[in-house]
Design a protein around this motif. Structure first.
Motif, PDB file in Angstrom:
ATOM      1  N   SER A  47      -2.948   3.473   5.662  1.00 21.08           N
ATOM      2  CA  SER A  47      -3.403   3.259   4.295  1.00 21.08           C
ATOM      3  C   SER A  47      -3.997   1.858   4.198  1.00 21.08           C
ATOM      4  O   SER A  47      -3.319   0.873   4.472  1.00 21.08           O
ATOM      5  N   SER A  83       2.102   9.393  -6.263  1.00 21.73           N
ATOM      6  CA  SER A  83       2.390  10.786  -5.910  1.00 21.73           C
ATOM      7  C   SER A  83       3.133  11.474  -7.047  1.00 21.73           C
ATOM      8  O   SER A  83       3.504  10.847  -8.041  1.00 21.73           O
ATOM      9  N   ILE A  87      -4.943  10.718   1.692  1.00 26.23           N
ATOM     10  CA  ILE A  87      -5.141   9.285   1.926  1.00 26.23           C
ATOM     11  C   ILE A  87      -5.628   9.037   3.341  1.00 26.23           C
ATOM     12  O   ILE A  87      -6.505   8.212   3.578  1.00 26.23           O
ATOM     13  N   ASP A  96       1.014   4.086  -2.811  1.00 30.33           N
ATOM     14  CA  ASP A  96       0.753   5.490  -2.466  1.00 30.33           C
ATOM     15  C   ASP A  96       1.853   6.393  -3.029  1.00 30.33           C
ATOM     16  O   ASP A  96       1.567   7.451  -3.600  1.00 30.33           O
ATOM     17  N   ASN A 128       0.828  -1.212   0.000  1.00 33.05           N
ATOM     18  CA  ASN A 128       0.000   0.000   0.000  1.00 33.05           C
ATOM     19  C   ASN A 128       0.856   1.255   0.000  1.00 33.05           C
ATOM     20  O   ASN A 128       0.581   2.217  -0.730  1.00 33.05           O
ATOM     21  N   LEU A 137      -0.131  12.882   1.739  1.00 35.10           N
ATOM     22  CA  LEU A 137      -0.703  11.766   2.500  1.00 35.10           C
ATOM     23  C   LEU A 137      -2.008  12.144   3.191  1.00 35.10           C
ATOM     24  O   LEU A 137      -2.825  11.269   3.506  1.00 35.10           O
TER      25      LEU A 137
END
Length: 236
Positions: free
Chosen positions: A85, A16, A64, A12, A8, A61
């Motif tokens: 996450s 980005s 998220i 992520d 995860n 972040l």
């Protein structure tokens, strides 16, 4: 299992806008050996300014995990970012490549190997060498950043003889002082024993060619040392 836990985070970061050449993310700490850690520890090296990088990271972040947390840990001297996450907690430790490079410059100093106080919670250069750089596993980013740091560390000549002699002198002084005070002051004697143990631990790491990590690993390290095994057992 750890590869799954990190998937995860990797996704992520891949999603980005970070330049993949400007950072390196590495699995570290107990997350390397535990199949289901409470937090998954990840070191991130950045070629940018640490605070600037962390601000961008937290801003990203927060989309998220709205509860993402940021702080600077003074005792450990790194930036900490915690987020969740898909139900997995990640603890990110951010340092700049330049700062790691500067810490490595201390690898040739005698005090790097003699002046560790295992009873104190603070960052020591040896901890950075071992737990921040060597004992890490690649996840994502520019792997050449770690390769450059390892190469720089290998260039440094560890002053084994000088540091060993210094620790032996300290131990002799500790023991002589203990013998002088043994019948007078039990509290003082116990404090001196603490100094003896501390200097023995530094000595044993040095003669075994192992960088001190943290207090958590002392017992297992001592069990695995190849040299001065009897002294290691006595120290434990």
């Amino acid at each position: 299992m750890n590869d799954f836990i990190c998937s995860n985070f990797i996704m992520d970061i891949e999603n980005s806008a970070f330049d993949s050449e400007s950072y390196l993310a590495l699995l570290c700490g107990s997350s390397l050996i535990e199949s289901n850690p409470r937090d998954t520890d990840i070191f991130i090296y950045t070629t940018e300014d640490e605070q600037f990088f962390c601000k961008k990271l937290v801003d990203y972040l927060s989309h998220i995990d709205k509860t993402v947390k940021y702080c600077y840990l003074n005792s450990l001297e790194f930036h900490s970012v915690k987020y969740v996450s898909a139900g997995i907690s990640y603890s990110l430790h951010v340092v700049s490549k330049n700062r790691l490079y500067n810490i490595i410059q201390k690898a040739s100093l005698v005090e790097t190997y003699t002046d560790i106080n295992v009873f104190d919670v603070k960052l020591y250069s040896q901890t950075a060498y071992r737990k921040w750089i060597i004992e890490t596993k690649y996840l994502i980013g520019n792997v050449s950043i770690k390769e450059e740091l390892i190469a720089e560390l290998l260039k440094k000549e560890i002053p084994v003889d000088s540091a060993q002699n210094e620790l032996i002198v300290r131990l002799k002084n500790n023991i002589n002082y203990f013998n002088e005070k043994v019948t007078d002051d039990i509290v003082l004697c116990n404090l001196i024993v603490g100094q003896i143990i501390n200097n023995l631990i530094n000595y044993l790491y040095l003669v075994n060619g192992v960088y001190y990590g943290t207090l958590k690993y002392i017992k297992s390290d001592m069990r695995n040392f190849m040299y001065k095994k009897e002294l290691s057992e006595l120290t434990i």
